[in-house]
Design a protein around this motif. Structure first.
Motif, short mmCIF file in Angstrom:
data_model
loop_
_atom_site.label_atom_id
_atom_site.label_comp_id
_atom_site.label_asym_id
_atom_site.label_seq_id
_atom_site.Cartn_x
_atom_site.Cartn_y
_atom_site.Cartn_z
N GLN A 165 0.86 -1.17 0.00
CA GLN A 165 0.00 0.00 0.00
C GLN A 165 0.90 1.22 0.00
OE1 GLN A 165 -2.77 0.47 3.28
NE2 GLN A 165 -3.44 2.48 2.57
N ILE A 166 0.60 2.19 -0.86
CA ILE A 166 1.42 3.40 -0.94
C ILE A 166 0.52 4.61 -0.73
CG2 ILE A 166 2.98 4.75 -2.38
CD1 ILE A 166 3.61 2.17 -3.93
N HIS A 167 0.73 5.28 0.39
CA HIS A 167 -0.08 6.45 0.72
C HIS A 167 0.79 7.69 0.59
CE1 HIS A 167 -2.24 9.42 3.08
NE2 HIS A 167 -3.30 8.65 3.06
N THR A 168 0.36 8.60 -0.31
CA THR A 168 1.04 9.89 -0.45
C THR A 168 -0.06 10.95 -0.50
OG1 THR A 168 0.93 9.80 -2.87
CG2 THR A 168 2.91 8.88 -1.86
N PRO A 169 0.33 12.24 -0.43
CA PRO A 169 -0.73 13.26 -0.54
C PRO A 169 -1.50 13.14 -1.86
CG PRO A 169 1.31 14.23 0.25
CD PRO A 169 1.63 12.82 -0.12
N GLU A 170 -0.88 12.56 -2.90
CA GLU A 170 -1.54 12.44 -4.20
C GLU A 170 -2.58 11.34 -4.23
OE1 GLU A 170 1.73 12.74 -3.90
OE2 GLU A 170 2.24 14.55 -5.01
N ALA A 171 -2.31 10.24 -3.56
CA ALA A 171 -3.25 9.11 -3.64
C ALA A 171 -2.96 8.10 -2.54
CB ALA A 171 -3.12 8.42 -4.99
N ASN A 172 -3.94 7.24 -2.33
CA ASN A 172 -3.79 6.12 -1.40
C ASN A 172 -4.04 4.86 -2.22
OD1 ASN A 172 -3.55 4.52 0.81
ND2 ASN A 172 -5.51 5.10 1.75
N THR A 173 -2.97 4.15 -2.57
CA THR A 173 -3.06 3.06 -3.53
C THR A 173 -2.68 1.74 -2.89
OG1 THR A 173 -2.23 4.68 -5.11
CG2 THR A 173 -2.42 2.41 -5.89
N TYR A 174 -3.41 0.69 -3.25
CA TYR A 174 -3.11 -0.65 -2.73
C TYR A 174 -3.14 -1.60 -3.91
CZ TYR A 174 -3.18 -4.65 0.47
OH TYR A 174 -2.85 -5.80 1.15
N GLY A 175 -2.25 -2.59 -3.87
CA GLY A 175 -2.29 -3.59 -4.92
C GLY A 175 -1.03 -4.42 -4.94
N VAL A 176 -0.77 -5.05 -6.09
CA VAL A 176 0.44 -5.85 -6.19
C VAL A 176 1.44 -5.15 -7.11
CG1 VAL A 176 -0.46 -8.13 -5.65
CG2 VAL A 176 -0.71 -7.27 -7.98
N SER A 177 2.71 -5.32 -6.71
CA SER A 177 3.80 -4.75 -7.49
C SER A 177 4.68 -5.89 -7.97
CB SER A 177 4.61 -3.80 -6.61
OG SER A 177 5.24 -4.54 -5.57
N LEU A 178 5.50 -5.59 -8.98
CA LEU A 178 6.51 -6.56 -9.41
C LEU A 178 7.78 -6.24 -8.64
CD1 LEU A 178 6.49 -6.72 -13.33
CD2 LEU A 178 5.93 -8.56 -11.75
N PRO A 179 8.34 -7.20 -7.92
CA PRO A 179 9.57 -6.90 -7.18
C PRO A 179 10.65 -6.40 -8.14
CG PRO A 179 8.65 -8.97 -6.44
CD PRO A 179 7.85 -8.55 -7.65
N GLY A 180 11.13 -5.20 -7.89
CA GLY A 180 12.14 -4.61 -8.76
C GLY A 180 11.62 -3.44 -9.57
N VAL A 181 10.30 -3.24 -9.53
CA VAL A 181 9.69 -2.17 -10.31
C VAL A 181 8.83 -1.31 -9.39
CG1 VAL A 181 8.19 -1.65 -12.27
CG2 VAL A 181 9.61 -3.69 -12.33
N PRO A 182 9.00 0.02 -9.42
CA PRO A 182 8.23 0.88 -8.50
C PRO A 182 6.74 0.94 -8.86
CG PRO A 182 9.63 2.22 -9.94
CD PRO A 182 9.98 0.78 -10.20
N GLY A 183 5.94 1.28 -7.88
CA GLY A 183 4.51 1.48 -8.09
C GLY A 183 3.70 0.22 -7.94
N VAL A 184 2.40 0.34 -8.17
CA VAL A 184 1.46 -0.78 -8.10
C VAL A 184 1.01 -1.10 -9.52
CG1 VAL A 184 -0.86 -1.42 -7.36
CG2 VAL A 184 0.69 -0.31 -5.76
N LEU A 185 1.08 -2.38 -9.88
CA LEU A 185 0.76 -2.79 -11.26
C LEU A 185 -0.74 -3.07 -11.41
CD1 LEU A 185 2.78 -3.09 -13.57
CD2 LEU A 185 2.54 -5.55 -13.33
N ILE A 186 -1.29 -3.79 -10.44
CA ILE A 186 -2.72 -4.12 -10.46
C ILE A 186 -3.25 -3.75 -9.09
CG2 ILE A 186 -4.38 -6.01 -10.48
CD1 ILE A 186 -2.51 -7.52 -12.34
N GLY A 187 -4.30 -2.91 -9.04
CA GLY A 187 -4.77 -2.54 -7.72
C GLY A 187 -5.90 -1.53 -7.75
#
Lengths: 129, 831
Positions: free
Chosen positions: B322-344
């Motif tokens: 889960q990545i919470h920043t002032p821009e968004a609150n995002t949850y999902g799965v990431s690919l290890p080695g790649v930033p961000g959430v891919l599906i979520g």
């Protein structure tokens, strides 16, 4: 006998320095120093070294294993021809013992070679008298 | 004497310690250095994590602007609370590396052809292939494209630095156990490795490739038969985007002039080496996603579901975050080695992916102009090859030097050194192209997306591998778009090997972004995809691919009938073991089966099948029998093709050589749907005849013959006549193929032709259900665990939950201090 146990104890204590970043083979030079300074005979060095090294490696591994509930040792045992966790612990301890024994023996014999007449007693023994 | 004793002891001690620090040969296996591996301080025992408790930590990593808090829940999912996106990316890099470092290293190594450095000669061919496919070139070109967006590059760099903040403070004791087993050191992460990991995914997904098989089959069977056996469009298929007249005024770009004629000028390809699958076998690669509008759900708000089917491994391909920043609150799965959430999902939108399954890799036969293969002919002129020299490190051996040849089409993958029937062919693969826009902007746009507009604006940057992006928003919109970079093809262009001596054969244009098929808020109230055809044939562009025929029909039917949907009804859909293939084939086969020819045992078996509900449940025996019967029937029907496969054309001089080497020619077998269709509509087809018998067999004979074969097979092997879960067997293999770190012998239902597409070693790699609304309610599970450490309780803790068809409520926190009984502990990162 006492001397053997003392050597073992000191190796056990100093060997824990490996927790703080010393490489695992530091056990050999540690045992060497203990063999030099504390072992009164080659036998004491060898057996004390073995006991200290064995206990150090076995106990440390046992502690990790039991807090891990044997999860990893079961898998690694399977990897190494299906041995049981206890056998892994014994092999680990055995290796520690071997390194300890050989290191301490080397230390003792180094002293016998350099400081020569083995009749001379070391500082600790002097003090104890 | 004393000196000798001392020297003996010293040398013996040194020798022992030295040997314990070196890898040893045990038979043909190399075992890790015993002292290094077994010592309790830095050896494998250090990887034995306590099964209870959590290390609360407060630490400082360089480059942070503000404090970042990471809350771990009871599944070891990190919930990152940062005050800006760069800090979030940095910490995401750090925590991902903390749990998945070896997997990241391995994935990047495999993609860049650097496995042999740490494994040895065994993987040399694999490494050469990776490089000759142009994987490194593709990753380098990705970086060129990503650099066009300074903002995302900054995030990429922050993530990389975060990984390295973890790597740089590691002592040997902290290394993941696989580094210790293989006896090599972790190394720093780089932006290029981020690109390599995404290219590894692209490779997994754009892997469908049977240009060679099609070419050979066409050459051997001729047009009429080829078209009869291998039609490209299954009339029963439910395309992703139906024709609603939206393409009537679409003005398509014209294909290259050469392809007015469909005749491939290349005939049969002489097999001078066994055909190995060029890319991965993608039988098990597929996925489902769908979104329901509020009209179809009980809550009145959209529900979005996604279950990407991939090769399942441990550590798992996914890492939840889960990545919470002032821009968004995002949850999902990431690919290890790649930033961000891919599906979520975030508070406003949810999105999911399935593979587009389009063929975006073509082979071109190169005509060399000289023996050194430094020049080739194109349009009557000689053109110089671009060389690229690769040095491949090999453990315990001198480095291997490989020469890569690049043509205008792409790299020449095989030659006389690396043998394959595709030798001297150049590979044109979309993944080699420099992306027009940054792929990261796409995911950043989705991660921070607020509504349909942000989804629509984010997608055009996504080129490859083509994906079906499904979307739903709290505002009530649902949508789907088949995003990718698609070449404008002539009819059947890319289906067969092409001549590389003319530029006209190349890809000249790409489908315009605004002409890419998409759909928003259809009146039927749902959108979905399951790797089927993107559109019906009325879409004005020709395209081809490995399209799915079964799951899509079943999912369509169920979604259409669905009302008052809840997360529970979504679960039953994701776990649905109903096989459309069985439902199509079995009644036909039973109808064709002459029961009067069966003995009592056979009649009983037929009754058992007739009573089956077409569900591949793990505890049923009927699917086991059907599976065996169907395979046997299929094999008996296509005996002509397998005979050709073994012998080749009788005129081919290499015939005997082939037979002696037991080599097979690469040929194409008909799709299962076409096979069933022929049984239904053309039961007297010549293909049901066995040429060797004096009789003229029909489908009825084949069905009976294969039924009896199946019957005697189970009679002779009663141990195989078991429930389907046992018959099939299911494994989740460790990424390094270490059995002790794998999960073997799991009993599961499901089938690749059912929505719950489980096949041996592959299946739903992440089941996600998101119910949008004022409060987002999300469920998810994947067959693995958040930790990559086999010595952690979080290594495979979700496998059993997944296998038993259960889900976890995803803990979607609003802030770092929100109380929850599920919180394990906290990591605080200070600037």
């Amino acid at each position: 006998m006492k001397n053997t146990l003392l050597a073992a104890l000191i190796i056990f204590v100093l060997g824990n320095l490996c927790r703080f970043g010393l490489p695992w083979w530091s056990l050999a030079p540690i045992a060497l120093l203990v063999g030099w300074f504390f072992a009164r005979s080659a036998w004491a060095a060898f057996f004390g070294g073995f006991l200290g090294g064995f206990l150090l490696w076995y106990a440390t591994a046992w502690f990790a294993d039991s807090s891990n509930g044997g999860l990893l040792s079961a898998k690694v045992g399977q990897l190494f021809m299906g041995v049981e966790a206890l056998q892994l612990l014994l092999v680990t301890g055995g290796l520690g013992g071997l390194i300890g024994a050989l290191g301490a023996l080397t230390g003792r014999w180094a002293k016998e070679m350099l400081v020569a007449p083995s009749k001379k007693r070391n500082y600790l023994q002097e003090k104890r008298r | 004497m004393r000196t000798i004793k001392f020297l003996l002891a010293l040398s013996f001690t040194t020798l022992i310690v030295w040997q314990l620090a070196r890898p040893q040969l045990l038979g043909d296996k190399t075992i890790p250095p015993l002292g290094t591996f077994l010592n309790p301080f830095s050896g494998f025992w250090a990887n034995a994590e306590p099964v209870e408790g959590f290390d609360e930590q407060s630490l400082s990593i360089p480059g942070l602007k503000n404090k970042v808090e990471v809350v771990y829940d009871d599944l070891l999912v990190p919930h990152i609370f940062a005050e800006n996106q760069e800090d979030a990316a940095r910490v995401q890099g750090y925590v991902t590396a903390q749990h998945r470092l070896w997997q990241m290293d391995m994935t990047a190594r495999k993609a860049s052809g650097r496995l042999s450095e740490v494994i040895g000669e065994k993987t040399l061919r694999l490494d050469r292939l990776a490089r000759r496919k142009g994987m490194v070139l593709a990753a380098e070109n990705d970086l060129i494209g990503w650099n066009k967006s300074p903002k995302t590059m900054a995030l990429l760099q922050a993530y990389t630095d975060g990984v390295n903040a973890w790597v740089s403070q590691l002592s040997p004791a902290d290394w993941p156990i696989e580094f210790k087993l293989l006896n090599y050191e972790p190394e720093p992460w780089t932006p290029l490795k981020v690109a390599l990991v995404s290219e590894a995914m692209a490779e997994t997904l754009c892997t469908w490739e049977d240009d060679l098989e099609s070419t050979n089959t066409l050459a051997l069977l001729g047009y009429e038969t080829f078209n009869y056996l291998y039609p490209e469009w299954n009339p029963k298929q439910q395309p992703i985007i139906p024709d609603t007249g939206q393409w009537l005024d679409l003005h398509p770009l014209l294909p290259p002039p050469f392809f007015t004629d469909t005749t491939p000028s290349l005939g049969f390809i002489e097999p001078d080496a066994p055909a190995e699958k060029f890319l991965n076998d993608c039988q098990i690669v597929g996925s489902n996603n769908w979104a329901l509008s509020g009209a179809k759900t009980k809550s009145g708000k959209p529900i979005l579901c996604n279950d990407p089917h991939l090769n399942l491994t441990l550590p798992s391909i996914w890492f939840q975050v889960q990545i919470h920043t002032p821009e968004a609150n995002t949850y999902g799965v990431s690919l290890p080695g790649v930033p961000g959430v891919l599906i979520g999902f975030n508070e406003n939108i949810a999105w999911g992916l399935t593979n587009g399954s389009h063929d975006v890799s073509d082979w071109y036969k190169i005509h060399w102009a000289n023996a050194e293969r430094s020049k080739y002919q194109i349009d009557g002129e000689e053109k110089a090859v671009q060389f690229r020299y690769e040095e491949i490190g090999v453990k315990g051996k001198p480095a291997f030097l490989d020469t890569l040849r690049f043509t205008v089409f792409g790299p020449v993958t095989y030659d006389f050194e690396l043998e394959n029937p595709l030798r001297d062919c150049a590979l044109r693969w979309i993944a080699h192209d420099v992306p027009e826009l940054s792929t990261f902007d796409v995911f950043l746009g989705l991660n921070t997306g607020k509504d349909y507009e942000s989804y629509k604006n984010a997608l055009p940057g996504f080129d490859s591998p083509a994906q079906n992006f499904v979307f739903a928003s709290s505002a009530g919109d649902i949508a789907i778009q088949s995003q990718g970079k698609y070449p404008v093809r002539g009819q059947q262009q890319g289906r067969f090997l092409q001549e590389g001596d003319r530029w006209a054969n190349a890809w000249h244009n790409y489908i315009a972004k605004e002409q890419i098929p998409s759909m928003k808020n259809p009146s039927r109230g749902f959108v979905f995809s399951a790797n089927q055809h993107t559109t019906p044939p009325s879409y004005p562009y020709y395209y081809l691919g490995n399209f799915e025929d079964w799951r899509s029909r079943r999912i369509h039917d169920r979604l259409e009938a669905m009302t008052n949907a809840t997360t529970d009804s979504m679960k039953t859909m994701q776990l649905d073991n109903f096989s459309q293939r069985a439902a199509d084939a079995l009644p036909t086969m039973l109808r064709l089966l002459d029961r009067s020819q069966l003995d009592a045992n056979g009649k009983q078996m037929a009754d058992e099948l007739a009573a089956w509900n077409f569900r591949y449940e793990s505890n049923l025996i009927a699917p086991t029998i059907f599976e065996a019967w169907f395979d046997s029937c299929y094999t008996a029907t296509w005996d002509e093709i397998s005979a050709l496969e073994k012998r080749g054309k009788s005129t081919i001089p290499t015939d005997d050589l082939l037979a002696s080497k037991n080599q097979k020619i690469a040929l194409l077998y008909p799709d299962a749907w076409r096979f069933i269709e022929i049984m239904q509509t053309d039961s007297a087809s010549v293909f049901f005849d066995h040429p060797a018998t004096p009789f003229r067999e029909t489908a009825r004979d084949i069905v009976l013959e294969s039924f009896k074969l199946t019957q005697s097979y189970f009679k002779q092997n009663p141990e195989k006549r078991v429930a389907f879960g046992e018959y099939k067997g299911f494994v989740i293999k460790h990424l390094g193929q270490i059995d002790a770190f794998s999960r073997l012998g799991i009993k599961l239902g499901g089938h690749r032709t059912a929505p719950n597409a489980i096949s041996k070693g592959g299946g739903p790699s992440w089941r996600m259900i998101v119910e949008l609304g004022d409060v987002v309610h999300a469920l998810g599970v994947y067959p693995g665990g958040q930790s990559g450490n086999p010595g952690s309780r979080f290594y495979d803790n979700m496998v059993d939950t997944w296998a038993s068809g259960n889900y976890y409520d995803l803990l979607f926190l609003k802030n770092a201090n929100e109380p929850s009984a599920r919180i394990l502990g906290k990591q605080v990162f200070n600037p």
